[in-house]
Design an enzyme around this catalytic site. Structure first.
Site, PDB file in Angstrom:
ATOM      1  N   CYS A 104       0.839  -1.190   0.000  1.00 59.57           N
ATOM      2  CA  CYS A 104       0.000   0.000   0.000  1.00 59.57           C
ATOM      3  C   CYS A 104       0.878   1.245   0.000  1.00 59.57           C
ATOM      4  CB  CYS A 104      -0.894  -0.021   1.240  1.00 59.57           C
ATOM      5  SG  CYS A 104      -1.992   1.398   1.357  1.00 59.57           S
ATOM      6  N   HIS A 146      -9.311  -3.684  -2.129  1.00 56.82           N
ATOM      7  CA  HIS A 146      -8.320  -2.904  -1.373  1.00 56.82           C
ATOM      8  C   HIS A 146      -8.689  -1.415  -1.360  1.00 56.82           C
ATOM      9  CE1 HIS A 146      -3.900  -2.126  -0.277  1.00 56.82           C
ATOM     10  NE2 HIS A 146      -4.370  -0.917  -0.535  1.00 56.82           N
ATOM     11  N   GLU A 147      -9.053  -0.881  -2.523  1.00 54.31           N
ATOM     12  CA  GLU A 147      -9.346   0.560  -2.616  1.00 54.31           C
ATOM     13  C   GLU A 147     -10.652   0.912  -1.901  1.00 54.31           C
ATOM     14  OE1 GLU A 147      -6.974   2.399  -3.456  1.00 54.31           O
ATOM     15  OE2 GLU A 147      -5.818   0.723  -4.254  1.00 54.31           O
TER      16      GLU A 147
END
Ligand code: ZN
Length: 180
Positions: A104, A146-147
């Site tokens: 990330c 994830h986003e």
């Protein structure tokens, strides 16, 4: 339009733990909205990321950008995107999950393995405010998950079941990337 690399926020900053605000579709038509999206794509590319959510550049808004580029690390991966994802909702998660490595841009020094649904159906608005329903699978589905987590104040490391698998970026490069 001159593109800017936006300053990125890092975990520890409360904005990354907040639920981001829903975006009005009119905002996308404004000069400010258009510039924000252009600069987010530019920042994602320059940072070498495959996704970037607005809280990661200090804006608590439900916007993310995603793009997979074929790089020396991912020579076999097909190019996908860039796409702009506004007010996304995951409508369906596949029951089959897959464990995969994630990193990330807001916590650059570590890598960890996270179990994600292998495919998801996502409803969102694109940069023109048009509604899109997309079924994604594999890495693309992982990036969506994830986003969208970022828009809800969640980091991928919150989802690591076995924290003993966490690696620093340099150990990851030596031990995992070389073997690919
Ligand atoms: Zn992230």
């Amino acid at each position: 339009m001159i593109m800017k690399i936006l300053p990125r926020t890092q975990f520890g900053n409360p904005i990354l733990r907040a639920k981001a605000r829903k975006v009005s579709l009119n905002f996308l038509k404004t000069a400010k909205g258009k510039a924000l999206i252009k600069n987010m794509i530019h920042t994602m590319r320059r940072s070498g990321g495959v996704g970037l959510a607005a809280p990661q550049i200090g804006e608590s808004l439900r916007i993310a950008v995603m793009e997979i580029r074929t790089t020396p690390d991912r020579p076999k991966t097909k190019h996908q995107g860039p796409i702009v994802v506004v007010n996304p909702v995951i409508k369906e998660y596949s029951k089959d999950t897959v464990l995969g490595w994630e990193g990330c841009l807001s916590i650059m020094s570590i890598r960890g393995q996270v179990s994600r649904s292998n495919s998801v159906t996502v409803e969102y608005h694109n940069e023109d405010g048009k509604k899109v329903i997309e079924k994604a699978s594999g890495l693309w589905a992982r990036i969506f998950q994830h986003e969208i987590d970022h828009l809800n104040g969640v980091g991928y490391f919150d989802r690591i079941r076995d924290t003993k698998t966490i690696m620093t970026r340099s150990e990851f490069k030596k031990r995992v990337m070389k073997k690919k």
